[in-house]
Design a protein around this motif. Structure first.
Motif, PDB file in Angstrom:
ATOM      1  N   ARG A 104       9.990   8.267   1.800  1.00 33.07           N
ATOM      2  CA  ARG A 104       8.858   9.116   1.440  1.00 33.07           C
ATOM      3  C   ARG A 104       8.568  10.190   2.491  1.00 33.07           C
ATOM      4  O   ARG A 104       7.699  11.023   2.291  1.00 33.07           O
ATOM      5  N   GLY A 105       9.253  10.127   3.641  1.00 28.87           N
ATOM      6  CA  GLY A 105       8.996  11.096   4.693  1.00 28.87           C
ATOM      7  C   GLY A 105       7.639  10.906   5.338  1.00 28.87           C
ATOM      8  O   GLY A 105       6.953  11.872   5.656  1.00 28.87           O
TER       9      GLY A 105
ATOM     10  N   ARG B  32      10.750  11.480  -1.414  1.00 24.12           N
ATOM     11  CA  ARG B  32      11.104  12.752  -0.786  1.00 24.12           C
ATOM     12  C   ARG B  32      12.455  12.679  -0.102  1.00 24.12           C
ATOM     13  O   ARG B  32      12.794  13.550   0.677  1.00 24.12           O
ATOM     14  N   ASP B  33      13.221  11.619  -0.341  1.00 22.05           N
ATOM     15  CA  ASP B  33      14.564  11.440   0.213  1.00 22.05           C
ATOM     16  C   ASP B  33      14.612  11.624   1.727  1.00 22.05           C
ATOM     17  O   ASP B  33      15.516  12.259   2.259  1.00 22.05           O
ATOM     18  N   GLY B  34      13.626  11.076   2.429  1.00 20.24           N
ATOM     19  CA  GLY B  34      13.654  11.072   3.883  1.00 20.24           C
ATOM     20  C   GLY B  34      13.270  12.379   4.543  1.00 20.24           C
ATOM     21  O   GLY B  34      13.347  12.504   5.749  1.00 20.24           O
ATOM     22  N   ILE B  35      12.844  13.372   3.770  1.00 17.20           N
ATOM     23  CA  ILE B  35      12.443  14.649   4.351  1.00 17.20           C
ATOM     24  C   ILE B  35      11.027  14.491   4.890  1.00 17.20           C
ATOM     25  O   ILE B  35      10.087  14.238   4.147  1.00 17.20           O
TER      26      ILE B  35
ATOM     27  N   SER C  57       0.828  -1.212   0.000  1.00 19.12           N
ATOM     28  CA  SER C  57       0.000   0.000   0.000  1.00 19.12           C
ATOM     29  C   SER C  57       0.858   1.256   0.000  1.00 19.12           C
ATOM     30  O   SER C  57       0.578   2.214  -0.729  1.00 19.12           O
ATOM     31  N   VAL C  58       1.892   1.260   0.805  1.00 14.22           N
ATOM     32  CA  VAL C  58       2.789   2.415   0.849  1.00 14.22           C
ATOM     33  C   VAL C  58       3.446   2.618  -0.517  1.00 14.22           C
ATOM     34  O   VAL C  58       3.502   3.739  -1.034  1.00 14.22           O
ATOM     35  N   ILE C  59       3.900   1.548  -1.119  1.00 12.19           N
ATOM     36  CA  ILE C  59       4.583   1.654  -2.414  1.00 12.19           C
ATOM     37  C   ILE C  59       3.619   2.086  -3.514  1.00 12.19           C
ATOM     38  O   ILE C  59       3.924   2.971  -4.313  1.00 12.19           O
TER      39      ILE C  59
ATOM     40  N   ILE D 180       0.121   8.237   7.319  1.00 11.38           N
ATOM     41  CA  ILE D 180      -0.832   7.265   6.799  1.00 11.38           C
ATOM     42  C   ILE D 180      -1.431   6.542   7.993  1.00 11.38           C
ATOM     43  O   ILE D 180      -0.715   6.066   8.867  1.00 11.38           O
ATOM     44  N   ASP D 181      -2.743   6.497   8.039  1.00  9.14           N
ATOM     45  CA  ASP D 181      -3.443   5.738   9.064  1.00  9.14           C
ATOM     46  C   ASP D 181      -4.044   4.508   8.394  1.00  9.14           C
ATOM     47  O   ASP D 181      -4.580   4.594   7.286  1.00  9.14           O
TER      48      ASP D 181
END
Length: 153
Positions: free
Chosen positions: A62-63, A16-19, A7-9, A25-26
């Motif tokens: 994805r931050g 976002r390079d960790g920013i 789901s995340v992917i 996400i709930d």
């Protein structure tokens, strides 16, 4: 946990390079173990640990922070139907198509390959130890040869 990772992917493909941009996400699950693993980002269960590592990397990239709440199985009937291939309650226009072979996992593929290699080596080692171990004598010890007789306290 694997479907949470997917789901995340699939639903957030931004990198976002960790920013951390206060993205959250709930989700809900009827698997209480997943709620504990995600909230602590910790598990020693295999292969769950490998999936959790990839999930952590994907979220960081994805931050995003992830919060998964537990719900009773009776309230999660739709998810069970999807996993059983029953789609009657879902709009086909909203379906997200995906090919698992095309999904880019961060570490899952490499770690699963290493784990399979390790498991194979471990099984070979275990079998070689079993072969080298001399079979125990089928004779029972006599009562007078037992430790309680030879060296009583």
């Amino acid at each position: 946990l694997f479907t949470t990772l997917l789901s995340v992917i699939l639903f957030d493909d931004r990198n976002r390079d960790g920013i951390l941009q206060l993205s959250r996400i709930d989700g809900q699950t009827d698997n209480r173990g997943n709620t504990f693993a995600i909230s602590k980002m910790l598990t020693t269960k295999y292969p769950l640990c490998i999936i959790l590592i990839d999930l952590a990397v994907q979220l960081h990239k994805r931050g995003i922070t992830l919060d998964v709440a537990w719900i009773p199985r009776e309230q999660n009937v739709e998810a069970d139907e999807i996993s059983n291939g029953v789609f009657r309650n879902f709009d086909p226009k909203l379906e997200v198509k995906c090919d698992l072979s095309q999904i880019r996992f961060e570490v899952l593929d490499d770690l699963m390959e290493e784990a399979a290699s390790f498991y194979g080596e471990m099984m070979v080692e275990k079998q070689s130890r079993a072969v080298l171990k001399a079979p125990a004598s089928s004779k029972k010890r006599r009562a007078e040869d037992k430790l309680r007789s030879t060296d009583p306290w």
